[in-house]
Design a protein around this motif. Structure first.
Motif, short mmCIF file in Angstrom:
data_model
loop_
_atom_site.label_atom_id
_atom_site.label_comp_id
_atom_site.label_asym_id
_atom_site.label_seq_id
_atom_site.Cartn_x
_atom_site.Cartn_y
_atom_site.Cartn_z
N VAL A 1 -4.88 -4.33 -7.57
CA VAL A 1 -5.31 -4.80 -6.25
C VAL A 1 -5.39 -6.32 -6.22
O VAL A 1 -4.94 -6.97 -5.26
CB VAL A 1 -6.68 -4.18 -5.89
N THR A 2 -5.94 -6.90 -7.28
CA THR A 2 -6.02 -8.36 -7.35
C THR A 2 -4.64 -8.99 -7.28
O THR A 2 -4.43 -9.97 -6.53
CB THR A 2 -6.71 -8.79 -8.66
N PHE B 1 0.80 -1.23 0.00
CA PHE B 1 0.00 0.00 0.00
C PHE B 1 0.83 1.28 0.00
O PHE B 1 0.35 2.32 -0.45
CB PHE B 1 -0.92 0.02 1.22
N VAL B 2 2.04 1.22 0.54
CA VAL B 2 2.85 2.44 0.65
C VAL B 2 3.88 2.51 -0.46
O VAL B 2 4.05 3.55 -1.11
CB VAL B 2 3.55 2.51 2.03
N ALA B 3 4.57 1.39 -0.70
CA ALA B 3 5.59 1.37 -1.75
C ALA B 3 4.97 1.54 -3.13
O ALA B 3 5.63 1.95 -4.08
CB ALA B 3 6.39 0.08 -1.68
N THR B 4 3.69 1.20 -3.26
CA THR B 4 2.98 1.35 -4.53
C THR B 4 1.54 1.75 -4.25
O THR B 4 0.94 1.28 -3.29
CB THR B 4 3.03 0.06 -5.35
N ASN B 5 0.99 2.60 -5.09
CA ASN B 5 -0.42 2.98 -4.95
C ASN B 5 -1.28 1.85 -5.51
O ASN B 5 -1.21 1.54 -6.70
CB ASN B 5 -0.69 4.28 -5.71
N TRP C 1 -2.15 6.92 1.64
CA TRP C 1 -1.41 5.70 1.97
C TRP C 1 -0.09 6.01 2.66
O TRP C 1 0.46 5.17 3.39
CB TRP C 1 -1.14 4.87 0.70
N GLN C 2 0.44 7.23 2.46
CA GLN C 2 1.70 7.60 3.08
C GLN C 2 1.55 7.88 4.58
O GLN C 2 2.55 8.05 5.28
CB GLN C 2 2.28 8.84 2.38
N ALA C 3 0.32 7.92 5.07
CA ALA C 3 0.09 8.13 6.51
C ALA C 3 0.16 6.81 7.28
O ALA C 3 -0.32 6.72 8.41
CB ALA C 3 -1.26 8.81 6.73
N PHE C 4 0.77 5.80 6.67
CA PHE C 4 0.84 4.45 7.22
C PHE C 4 1.32 4.44 8.67
O PHE C 4 0.62 3.99 9.58
CB PHE C 4 1.79 3.63 6.33
N ASP C 5 2.50 4.95 8.93
CA ASP C 5 3.08 4.90 10.28
C ASP C 5 2.29 5.77 11.26
O ASP C 5 2.10 5.39 12.42
CB ASP C 5 4.54 5.36 10.25
#
Length: 597
Positions: A395-396, A373-377, A539-543
């Motif tokens: 996604v699949t 999710f973060v390394a790739t959209n 997705w960059q708000a992961f941490d």
């Protein structure tokens, strides 16, 4: 307890009619002559478990005193019983008082001993003793008051029977370990054939009354002992080796359970390493409620909690990138040693829940979800928007990359996720089949990703219909349900800079907003981390999301000290001798006898 100390004495195990009447709390205050009159006219009889005492609409022939055993009254909508009658209570008094046909059916849930007090004897007692008439009227009023209560406590399983599929399964060891797990929360006792075969049903009743839980170790064959065990059971646990060739259990086992409304679960024993595909093979033979994978000793603790409805179910909501906060919640639950026995979710919550069911550690989940999710959209494979803005292939591919071709049946823990079925307009529960396919349906945001076609069903993101499926988890009856809600509030979409992806995601959850408050209220514990600064697609708000979920959950859990905690049982010894110990003692005694002769 040595076997010689428990030799059957039927005269002692079955009290006399007058003693039964004197010890009946419903008849407290009734004079001795009246009790003696009732005892003189009473008739004793046995009622095997599964047998009907009387049917709805039948004419009353008297009032019964349940000396020992347990009765079930009226089937409920979920297949259980509307109420249960324990030993020592009167049964059927309303029919005699009103002189009307029975208003419900009553079935024996255990092998039971009863006294029938015929109508003529009752009439004579009522004519001479006002105290007797008042006692019966009070009993009738108490039962009516109890049945009218709105909130009924969850009936927990007390009697569990383990039925091995063959002689290779060490049922003695499994039963002993299960007793040890149950002894962590109450008194528990193990019963096997050489200990119990010569006793009356009154002895079995006493064993149950003095313990919170009783575990029976049955035979792999259709023996009289196995049939007797299954007649007593609240839950029948069928035990099989995952790698073994499938063979059916005796039909009498499932027949006994269905007749009495008992539950049947399957325990698959894995020899050190997980055997994928075993669940599908075994489930073809069995009408079970749940199946359990036992790979390591700690797994039996989860099984014990779920069998007795003391487990913890965790439900994870949808919420896009805000769903990463679930990872922090899970970390806090694990650190607090709060078990996660059953897990379910919707949308992004289903993806996180699947990681828990896979048995992944906190570190492994973070690594995998950061990669996907973060390394790739995951939603940037744009296409001409005939059906959706993206092809959904990315996604699949990501789901298949992380979860492979594993089936839901092969997950280490019980799991479900939901999608919305556009064909029926209802939620679609995914409980079996390929996991990646179910997750793809659960995250198919309408307009953003194409729907998933499953036969005649068109499946999209489950958050459009139920963004926190606590009700689905409650139907599985694990016990306590924790809901983790990271759904966005309406106020968060009030922005001039909102784009089409956000519009579609917010619009997709509008229909479920009305049920959100209901679902939150259903949860025993609701965790709602503060995530106002985390956008659905950031997705960059992961941490940041993980830390927000962890900090909030840790603080909240500290204020809830009564939540169940996992306790170590490796050094705990059950309060009753195990079958192995007892048999070794008896064999040694036999050898000594032979040596001396």
């Amino acid at each position: 307890m040595a076997l010689e100390e428990e030799q059957s004495n039927a005269a002692q195990e079955m009290p006399s009619a007058i003693d039964c009447l004197r010890s009946c709390a419903d008849l407290a205050g009734v004079d001795t002559p009246t009790l003696e009159l009732l005892a003189a006219g009473a008739s004793h009889f046995s009622l095997p478990a599964g047998s009907q005492l009387f049917d709805m609409g039948s004419l009353p022939e008297g009032v019964y005193l349940l000396v020992s055993g347990r009765l079930g009254v009226g089937r409920s909508l979920n297949g259980g019983w509307e109420s249960e009658i324990p030993g020592g209570e009167l049964v059927g008094e309303a029919g005699w008082l009103l002189q009307e046909a029975r208003s419900g059916a009553v079935v024996a849930l255990r092998d039971s001993e009863l006294l029938l007090l015929p109508n003529a004897v009752l009439d004579a007692a009522a004519a001479t003793s006002a105290a007797f008439s008042i006692a019966v009227a009070r009993r009738c009023a108490r039962r009516l008051h109890r049945s009218n209560r709105q909130a009924r406590s969850l009936t927990r399983a007390r009697v569990l029977v383990i039925v091995p599929n063959n002689d290779e399964i060490d049922v003695a060891d499994m039963a002993t370990r299960l007793v040890a797990e149950l002894a962590c929360v109450g008194t528990a006792e193990l019963v096997w054939d050489v200990r119990a075969s010569s006793h009356t049903s009154a002895w079995f009743h006493d064993i149950e009354e003095r313990n919170d839980f009783v575990v029976y170790a049955a035979d792999p064959s259709e023996s009289g002992w196995t049939r007797q065990c299954c007649r007593q059971a609240d839950v029948i646990l069928l035990a099989a080796r995952a790698r073994a060739n499938c063979r059916p259990w005796p039909q009498s086992i499932t027949d006994a359970a269905i007749k009495r409304g008992a539950r049947i679960d399957l325990a698959l024993l894995h020899d050190g390493s997980f055997e994928a595909g075993a669940a599908t093979r075994w489930l073809e033979w069995l009408p079970v409620t749940l199946h359990h994978h036992i790979v390591e000793p700690a797994d039996l603790g989860r099984v014990a909690r779920l069998l007795t409805r003391r487990g913890v179910g965790l439900v994870l909501s949808g919420g896009g990138a805000r769903g990463f906060a679930h990872l922090g919640v899970i970390r806090a639950l694990r650190e607090a040693r709060i078990p996660i026995d059953f897990v379910g979710g919707v949308s992004i919550g289903s993806i996180i829940a699947a990681g828990v069911a896979m048995g992944w550690s906190d570190e492994e989940m973070q690594l995998r979800y950061r990669r996907s999710f973060v390394a790739t959209n995951p939603v940037n494979d744009y296409t001409f928007p005939i059906v959706a803005l993206t092809r959904g292939r990315k996604v699949t591919r990501l789901l298949e990359q992380e979860y492979g071709d594993i089936l839901i049946e092969d997950l280490r823990q019980p799991f479900f996720c939901i999608s919305a079925n556009l064909t029926t307009g209802r939620a679609f529960e995914h409980r079996q089949g390929p996991l990646a396919h179910a997750l793809r349906a659960s995250v198919a945001i309408p307009g953003v990703m194409p729907p998933v076609i499953c036969g005649d069903d068109i499946l999209v993101d489950g958050a459009t219909i139920n963004n926190l499926p606590v009700d689905v988890m409650q139907r599985q009856a694990p016990g306590l349900v924790i809901g983790s809600d990271v759904g966005a509030d309406r106020a968060q979409c009030a922005s001039r800079h909102i784009h089409i992806f956000q519009i579609l995601m917010y619009a997709g959850s509008v229909n479920s907003a009305a049920s959100a408050a209901v679902q939150r209220a259903l949860a025993d514990v609701l965790l709602k981390p503060p995530l106002a600064n985390v956008d659905l697609l950031n997705w960059q708000a992961f941490d940041r999301a993980i830390e927000a979920g962890y900090t909030y959950a840790r603080r909240t859990l500290e204020s809830l000290p009564d939540l169940p905690r996992i306790t170590a049982t490796s050094n705990r010894i059950p309060r009753v001798s195990s079958l192995v110990t007892e048999l070794e003692r008896r064999f040694a005694a036999t050898r000594n006898t032979w040596a001396g002769s």
